[in-house]
Design a protein around this motif. Structure first.
Motif: not given
Length: 275
Positions: A4-9, A16-17, A23-25
């Motif tokens: 899952k994207c940390v920003y938009c979930q 993926r970037i 850490i874990d981002y």
């Protein structure tokens, strides 16, 4: 495993970037391209693109359902089971039938850009004549059929001549073929091994050419018939066909005949027979 994207979930379905500072981002491509920042993460942080094989390699509509991991599995299956064994190849590709694998491979790997870039185009080769002048050392006439020999059956038997093959039982340099007896080509041969074996082939060709030249000289000057006629003078056919031991002796002495003249050879054979 879903990422899952940390920003938009949202679940990341392609590349993926991953941030190398936090850490874990991990961000999706859309959020990363917008310069999304949250918490301690900044847009200028070092990053690393990751792809788990979800990204399609071809942009056509019918190929968007093919992931990079499935493309790799198909290529590995073809290498393992062979081209055309689509049932076995399809077992390596999940959720793809044998017909789908076959059509996809032909469309993109044979008729597509990959096939067009790797397929060998037909070339027109120019043939160059490297032979020399007539009767020269590289002239093709050296290997041309020789004029026939007119020998009687007893003469041919005495000389070891085979009329149907137009050849002798023992040739000049009769062991020439032994040069190539150990020259076996292996797929593991290095460049120096191939050069050595090619040199053996060149040596063999030179010896064959010398043998053919000697045959041609003997035919052109009628040496075989002259020898057969002179050899039987003063000898009866009964004596020449007599003892088996003398026949074997003659066969053993053939290798030394090249060091003696005709007169010396006759004198030597007559002295042996008289004893």
């Amino acid at each position: 495993m879903d990422f899952k994207c940390v920003y938009c979930q949202c679940i990341i379905t392609s590349v993926r970037i991953k941030c190398n500072v936090c850490i874990d981002y991990e961000l999706c491509l859309e959020c990363y391209s917008c310069g999304a920042e949250s918490g301690h993460h900044k847009a200028d942080h070092d990053y690393e693109p990751l792809n788990d094989g979800f990204q399609p390699l071809f942009s056509t509509t019918d190929s968007r359902n093919w992931k990079a991991s499935e493309e790799l599995a198909m290529v590995d299956g073809i290498e393992q089971y062979g081209l055309g064994n689509w049932e076995a190849v399809s077992c390596k590709v999940q959720n793809k039938s044998a017909l789908e694998v076959k059509d996809h491979y032909k469309r993109h790997y044979v008729s597509g850009n990959i096939g067009n870039s790797t397929r060998v185009r037909s070339r027109k080769y120019k043939v160059t004549d490297h032979t020399g002048p007539v009767e020269g050392p590289l002239s093709p006439t050296l290997m041309a059929p020789l004029p026939p020999l007119n020998l009687s059956v007893p003469e041919a038997r005495e000389l070891g001549f085979l009329p149907l093959r137009d050849d002798f039982e023992r040739e000049w340099d009769n062991d020439a073929e032994s040069v190539l007896s150990s020259a076996i080509i292996h797929h593991t041969d290095e460049e120096v091994d191939m050069a050595y074996k090619l040199s053996l082939v060149s040596m063999y060709r030179l010896r064959l050419r010398e043998r053919q030249l000697r045959k041609k000289v003997a035919r052109d000057y009628n040496l075989v018939n002259a020898y057969a006629a002179s050899f039987k003078k003063g000898q009866t056919s009964a004596k020449r066909k007599g003892a088996k031991d003398y026949k074997e002796f003659q066969e053993k002495m053939k290798k030394f005949s090249q060091f003696m003249t005709l007169h010396e050879q006759e004198k030597f054979h007559n002295s042996i027979k008289s004893k």
